[in-house]
Write a protein that holds these residues in place. Sequence first.
Motif, PDB file in Angstrom:
ATOM      1  N   VAL A 165       0.647  -1.264  -0.067  1.00  0.00           N
ATOM      2  CA  VAL A 165       0.109   0.075   0.133  1.00  0.00           C
ATOM      3  C   VAL A 165       1.093   1.182  -0.201  1.00  0.00           C
ATOM      4  O   VAL A 165       0.764   2.147  -0.775  1.00  0.00           O
ATOM      5  CB  VAL A 165      -1.062   0.004   1.177  1.00  0.00           C
ATOM      6  N   LEU A 166       1.935   1.349   0.780  1.00  0.00           N
ATOM      7  CA  LEU A 166       2.795   2.525   0.928  1.00  0.00           C
ATOM      8  C   LEU A 166       3.526   2.633  -0.467  1.00  0.00           C
ATOM      9  O   LEU A 166       3.513   3.833  -0.917  1.00  0.00           O
ATOM     10  CB  LEU A 166       3.956   2.286   2.063  1.00  0.00           C
ATOM     11  N   THR A 167       4.043   1.369  -1.006  1.00  0.00           N
ATOM     12  CA  THR A 167       4.743   1.436  -2.391  1.00  0.00           C
ATOM     13  C   THR A 167       3.797   2.180  -3.483  1.00  0.00           C
ATOM     14  O   THR A 167       4.144   2.996  -4.241  1.00  0.00           O
ATOM     15  CB  THR A 167       5.088   0.287  -2.855  1.00  0.00           C
ATOM     16  N   THR A 168       2.428   1.687  -3.472  1.00  0.00           N
ATOM     17  CA  THR A 168       1.501   2.177  -4.374  1.00  0.00           C
ATOM     18  C   THR A 168       1.285   3.784  -4.236  1.00  0.00           C
ATOM     19  O   THR A 168       1.120   4.534  -5.216  1.00  0.00           O
ATOM     20  CB  THR A 168       0.162   1.377  -4.045  1.00  0.00           C
ATOM     21  N   ALA A 169       1.003   4.056  -2.957  1.00  0.00           N
ATOM     22  CA  ALA A 169       0.861   5.526  -2.826  1.00  0.00           C
ATOM     23  C   ALA A 169       2.184   6.410  -3.157  1.00  0.00           C
ATOM     24  O   ALA A 169       1.919   7.236  -3.757  1.00  0.00           O
ATOM     25  CB  ALA A 169       0.577   5.750  -1.147  1.00  0.00           C
ATOM     26  N   GLU A 170       3.290   5.996  -3.002  1.00  0.00           N
ATOM     27  CA  GLU A 170       4.317   6.757  -3.387  1.00  0.00           C
ATOM     28  C   GLU A 170       4.632   6.686  -4.738  1.00  0.00           C
ATOM     29  O   GLU A 170       4.954   7.822  -5.547  1.00  0.00           O
ATOM     30  CB  GLU A 170       5.800   6.091  -2.908  1.00  0.00           C
ATOM     31  N   GLY A 171       4.249   5.480  -5.464  1.00  0.00           N
ATOM     32  CA  GLY A 171       4.398   5.680  -6.943  1.00  0.00           C
ATOM     33  C   GLY A 171       3.258   6.451  -7.635  1.00  0.00           C
ATOM     34  O   GLY A 171       3.418   7.139  -8.371  1.00  0.00           O
ATOM     35  N   LEU A 172       2.070   6.563  -6.785  1.00  0.00           N
ATOM     36  CA  LEU A 172       0.929   7.359  -7.425  1.00  0.00           C
ATOM     37  C   LEU A 172       1.568   8.884  -7.420  1.00  0.00           C
ATOM     38  O   LEU A 172       1.038   9.630  -8.247  1.00  0.00           O
ATOM     39  CB  LEU A 172      -0.287   7.047  -6.804  1.00  0.00           C
ATOM     40  N   VAL A 173       1.934   9.136  -6.294  1.00  0.00           N
ATOM     41  CA  VAL A 173       2.525  10.575  -6.025  1.00  0.00           C
ATOM     42  C   VAL A 173       3.693  10.709  -7.167  1.00  0.00           C
ATOM     43  O   VAL A 173       3.393  11.894  -7.702  1.00  0.00           O
ATOM     44  CB  VAL A 173       3.032  10.789  -4.760  1.00  0.00           C
ATOM     45  N   MET A 174       4.428   9.852  -7.228  1.00  0.00           N
ATOM     46  CA  MET A 174       5.563  10.509  -8.219  1.00  0.00           C
ATOM     47  C   MET A 174       5.041  10.553  -9.546  1.00  0.00           C
ATOM     48  O   MET A 174       5.437  11.290 -10.340  1.00  0.00           O
ATOM     49  CB  MET A 174       6.719   9.373  -8.187  1.00  0.00           C
ATOM     50  N   VAL A 175       4.263   9.606  -9.943  1.00  0.00           N
ATOM     51  CA  VAL A 175       3.534   9.624 -11.217  1.00  0.00           C
ATOM     52  C   VAL A 175       2.964  10.793 -11.626  1.00  0.00           C
ATOM     53  O   VAL A 175       2.715  11.531 -12.741  1.00  0.00           O
ATOM     54  CB  VAL A 175       3.009   8.468 -11.774  1.00  0.00           C
ATOM     55  N   SER A 176       1.966  11.294 -10.681  1.00  0.00           N
ATOM     56  CA  SER A 176       0.977  12.195 -10.949  1.00  0.00           C
ATOM     57  C   SER A 176       1.880  13.703 -10.909  1.00  0.00           C
ATOM     58  O   SER A 176       1.575  14.385 -11.711  1.00  0.00           O
ATOM     59  CB  SER A 176       0.091  12.425  -9.436  1.00  0.00           C
ATOM     60  N   GLY A 177       2.975  13.623 -10.019  1.00  0.00           N
ATOM     61  CA  GLY A 177       3.826  14.846 -10.378  1.00  0.00           C
ATOM     62  C   GLY A 177       4.666  14.718 -11.392  1.00  0.00           C
ATOM     63  O   GLY A 177       4.554  16.092 -12.153  1.00  0.00           O
ATOM     64  N   ALA A 178       4.894  13.918 -11.956  1.00  0.00           N
ATOM     65  CA  ALA A 178       5.719  13.776 -13.079  1.00  0.00           C
ATOM     66  C   ALA A 178       4.880  14.218 -14.379  1.00  0.00           C
ATOM     67  O   ALA A 178       5.182  14.839 -15.184  1.00  0.00           O
ATOM     68  CB  ALA A 178       6.602  12.374 -13.416  1.00  0.00           C
ATOM     69  N   VAL A 179       3.435  13.559 -14.384  1.00  0.00           N
ATOM     70  CA  VAL A 179       2.738  13.989 -15.583  1.00  0.00           C
ATOM     71  C   VAL A 179       2.263  15.247 -15.298  1.00  0.00           C
ATOM     72  O   VAL A 179       2.330  15.864 -16.458  1.00  0.00           O
ATOM     73  CB  VAL A 179       1.413  13.108 -15.520  1.00  0.00           C
TER      74      VAL A 179
END
Length: 454
Positions: A165-179
Amino acid sequence: MAAVAERVRAGRGESVRSVLTIVKREVRDSLRDWRIVVPVVILTVFFPVLMSLVADVALRWVAKYGAPIVGDRLLPFLLMVVGFFPISFSLVIALETFAGEKERKSLEPLLATPLTDAQLYLGKTLAAMIPPLLAAYLGITVYLVGLYFFEGWTPPPILLVLVPVLTTAEGLVMVSGAVVVSSQTTSVRASNLLASFIIIPMALLVQGEAIIMFWANYNVLWWIVLFLIVVDVILVRMGIHTFNREELLGREIDELNLGSMWRTFCGYLRWERWFFGRDVQKMPPGLRWLGVLGGLYGRDIPSILRRSWLALLTVTIGIVASAFIGQVFAARYPLPAEMLGLEYISAETFSEIPAVGWLPAFTIEGVLGNNVRALLLAALLAVFSFGTLAVALLMAPLAIVFFFVAQAAHVGYSPALFLVAFVLPHGLLEVPAAASRLRWPSVWELPLCRLPGE
């Protein structure tokens, strides 16, 4: 009514299908490029195996010196690192979503489709999330399988749920910011440079998570997950709101417009003169200064408060949470009554307090300098965290204040009198300043990039 409801459901279904079509196209294009797939797969599989070997060596080494608890803490930490390592690749894919396609001249046909801006943006964002998250789940699986067969170690159930769950949340934040970065830049080079604003905060967050992992205080990590989800919602909402396909196609180069930034800043320092509907210029010269005060307090400040209602509400919630935290800790750690002898406080009391390195001197200059420094630091951090770190820096001293307020009430003093005497004088100025620093990201970032001639 039934026909209207059916049309609404059909429209929603069509929107979902349009988004999924974009997702399939983008994922297929990413998986088609072997120069992306092969390194990701090799590193995703190789790194967990390497971490399993490191864990095995570390467990044997600490066992020699009778410190098995170090090994017990190391295995969950490496599990978190194994999950985070693959999602670091997500920036490469996410930064290519708009800026890369524009450089390859493949963006124009996609933008010409009848999809809405929201559908196009969500499709691109979801497509950039899927490959790195799958790679992260694969790495976690390989690491756990290796530890189970070689060390016989299995994680506790809470850790088995928390890390993905923590990995998913971190990935979502990084991808959303990069987009968001990719949609607002004109080249991959510029988006890669701006990606440091994503990498640095996430690296600091992972270091903090590592400390929490070694302390095995997993409940704190759930609060971090909640924080990351809130940040992700903010990023996605901001990205959809600022995305504009016409501007993306028409923008060729970004210019750092310092003149526009300075004019915007100065605009917040000027206001229109007003005095209850009267013509200020026709007033007697000795009374025209009333128009300055009337415009400031009668129009400008109420307008600012109306625009900043969400920031003020956020600060208010933070203050209430600080009061609750301070009260809880005051009840848990009560101070002796003799430590709060407020009857004998005088000016000499503050001048005779022994110096503490991390506290300012109890003088007008020392307190003022400390407050100005704290407000500037919070305003700077607000730019990188969408205002959240500014609230956190405000909550920390307020929790200490309410801790002593509750202690004073516990020994028989009036908490209201304590609050009015020690906090209210400077709080009347500091709380509005804290609310204003939540708006710094929007004030400074909007005029940052403009086209030449604007």
